[in-house]
Design an enzyme around this catalytic site. Structure first.
Site, PDB file in Angstrom:
ATOM      1  N   LYS A 181       0.826  -1.207   0.000  1.00 40.74           N
ATOM      2  CA  LYS A 181       0.000   0.000   0.000  1.00 40.74           C
ATOM      3  C   LYS A 181       0.868   1.269   0.000  1.00 40.74           C
ATOM      4  CE  LYS A 181      -3.787  -2.367  -0.112  1.00 40.74           C
ATOM      5  NZ  LYS A 181      -3.253  -3.710  -0.420  1.00 40.74           N
TER       6      LYS A 181
HETATM    7  C1  LIG Z   1      -9.160  -2.918  -1.837  1.00 40.05           C
HETATM    8  C2  LIG Z   1      -8.609  -3.630  -0.653  1.00 40.05           C
HETATM    9  N1  LIG Z   1      -9.297  -3.621   0.485  1.00 40.05           N
HETATM   10  C3  LIG Z   1      -8.847  -4.239   1.597  1.00 40.05           C
HETATM   11  C4  LIG Z   1      -7.648  -4.915   1.589  1.00 40.05           C
HETATM   12  C5  LIG Z   1      -7.196  -5.645   2.825  1.00 40.05           C
HETATM   13  O1  LIG Z   1      -6.033  -5.096   3.370  1.00 40.05           O
HETATM   14  P1  LIG Z   1      -5.224  -5.872   4.512  1.00 40.05           P
HETATM   15  O2  LIG Z   1      -4.241  -6.755   3.818  1.00 40.05           O
HETATM   16  O3  LIG Z   1      -4.547  -4.775   5.299  1.00 40.05           O
HETATM   17  O4  LIG Z   1      -6.200  -6.618   5.330  1.00 40.05           O
HETATM   18  C6  LIG Z   1      -6.892  -4.949   0.433  1.00 40.05           C
HETATM   19  C7  LIG Z   1      -5.602  -5.677   0.411  1.00 40.05           C
HETATM   20  O5  LIG Z   1      -4.951  -5.849  -0.585  1.00 40.05           O
HETATM   21  C8  LIG Z   1      -7.384  -4.296  -0.724  1.00 40.05           C
HETATM   22  O6  LIG Z   1      -6.684  -4.321  -1.861  1.00 40.05           O
END
Ligand SMILES: Cc1ncc(COP(=O)(O)O)c(C=O)c1O
Length: 379
Positions: free
Chosen positions: A185
């Site tokens: 991210k």
């Molecule tokens: C659009 C989106 N939402 C939520 C998430 C979830 O993130 P996390 O890995 O911090 O749980 C991701 C992870 O790639 C994502 O791409």
């Protein structure tokens, strides 16, 4: 000749000062949630114009806690886009609610708000839209729609930390907002996430939801009235987050210049469908540069295209598969043809390398390889 370094499609930038800061936390004797988490939450809150922010171990945890905070459970319906990451589907199902999918826009990939309105039933309790890099969900229309139907909004802002809506950071406005600090991210805490809530009362209710359901009693014993999760971010991770948030503007500027180069290069060979070029370029963050391949004019399938890039030391990603067509999504009665835009994106999408550790010559290398492979495929 040495072969060029492998170009990952996403990844973090961690500096030596951050590594030294982490070493300090490790030596401090307090490594799980403590003062560094408080510092990180205060900094995130300042970033969100003073709204309360809670740090968690992932955005997935943040979405789960947000749904629980909104009181969503069995018998409730939650509307979301079929073009998003598995998190949104999984967490809606996990809290016992029913996922209701709608389609998205082909170019921006954001949820189609007209379809959201049409999908509302008396059982609908919330909307979970995912913001896409380069073009946010229309916040004015989204919040007006939610108000009209008395629905909660949980913005999945995993991909847009640092994007702005009319000059204000995403997270500074709206209802519940979730961020991801996964290494792919815009900024990272290794694993981690955050949940922005509305007020101090809601913030207080997050504490047991992220820590065993524990309530602290006046006699210094503890009680549990519901099965809370275990999603508290350690201080080690929060220390990384504090440093990353400070560097976020710099990371975003680098990403913007790399995306500028992608647009420039693809302008002369627009074989792929590109993301929208935002009018308020400075207000948009770019977590990924995801194009749609002209598969109908290519002689090779997407897998071969990706394998060919891989063979040249260039990584790619798929963002995202169609949620309604995964095994879990189909359990709710969805099938091929339900959401044609989502399905087309799922078939054609490829995320090209983009991260703050890249350079403009790296983008040129990717563009040369894409042109060569697509060109060769056309011949
Ligand atoms: C659009 C989106 N939402 C939520 C998430 C979830 O993130 P996390 O890995 O911090 O749980 C991701 C992870 O790639 C994502 O791409």
């Amino acid at each position: 000749m040495n072969s060029p370094r492998y170009l990952k499609f996403a990844g973090p930038v961690i500096d030596e000062a951050t590594i030294a800061g982490v070493a300090e936390v490790l030596r401090s004797g307090w490594i799980t949630s403590g003062p560094r988490v408080q510092e990180f939450e205060d900094a995130l809150s300042a970033f969100c114009d003073g709204r309360p922010v809670k740090a968690l171990t992932s955005a997935t945890a943040a979405v789960e806690v947000a749904l629980q905070l909104a009181g969503i459970g069995p018998g409730d319906e939650v509307i979301t886009s079929a073009q998003s990451f598995f998190t949104v589907l999984n967490m809606i199902v996990k809290v016992g609610a029913t996922p209701v999918f709608v389609d998205c826009d082909l170019v921006t990939r954001n949820i189609d708000l007209a379809q959201v309105e049409a999908a509302i039933t008396p059982r609908t309790r919330a909307i979970v839209p995912t913001h896409w890099p380069g073009s946010l969900v229309d916040m004015d229309a989204l919040l007006a729609l939610a108000r009209r139907h008395a629905l909660r909004v949980i913005e999945d802002a995993a991909l847009v930390m640092g994007s702005q809506w009319k000059g204000r950071n995403i997270g500074a406005l709206g209802d519940l907002v979730t961020f991801s600090f996964h290494p792919n991210k815009n900024m990272t805490t290794i694993e981690g996430g955050a949940l922005v809530v509305n007020d101090a009362e809601e913030a207080k209710r997050v504490d047991p939801l992220r820590f065993h359901g524990i309530a602290y009693l006046p006699d210094r014993t503890r009680d549990v009235a519901f099965p809370g999760g275990k999603f508290n971010l350690p201080d080690v991770n929060a220390r990384i987050g504090v440093a990353q948030l400070q560097r976020l503007p710099e990371f975003l500027a680098t990403r913007r210049s790399l995306v500028g180069r992608y647009f420039e290069r693809f302008a002369t060979d627009p074989a792929c469908l590109l993301p929208p070029r935002p009018r308020d370029a400075d207000g948009q963050s770019w977590n990924m540069f995801s194009v749609l391949l002209p598969l109908d004019r290519m002689a090779i399938a997407r897998k071969r295209f990706r394998d060919a890039l891989d063979a040249q030391g260039i990584g790619t990603g798929v963002s995202y598969e169609a949620l309604h067509l995964c095994t879990l999504g189909r359990r709710y009665g969805y099938k091929e043809g339900d959401f044609p835009v989502t399905e087309r994106i799922a078939r054609e999408t490829v995320a090209l390398p983009l991260h703050a550790g890249m350079t403009v010559p790296d983008v040129d290398r990717v563009c040369d390889a894409v042109a060569e492979i697509v060109g060769r495929a056309r011949a």
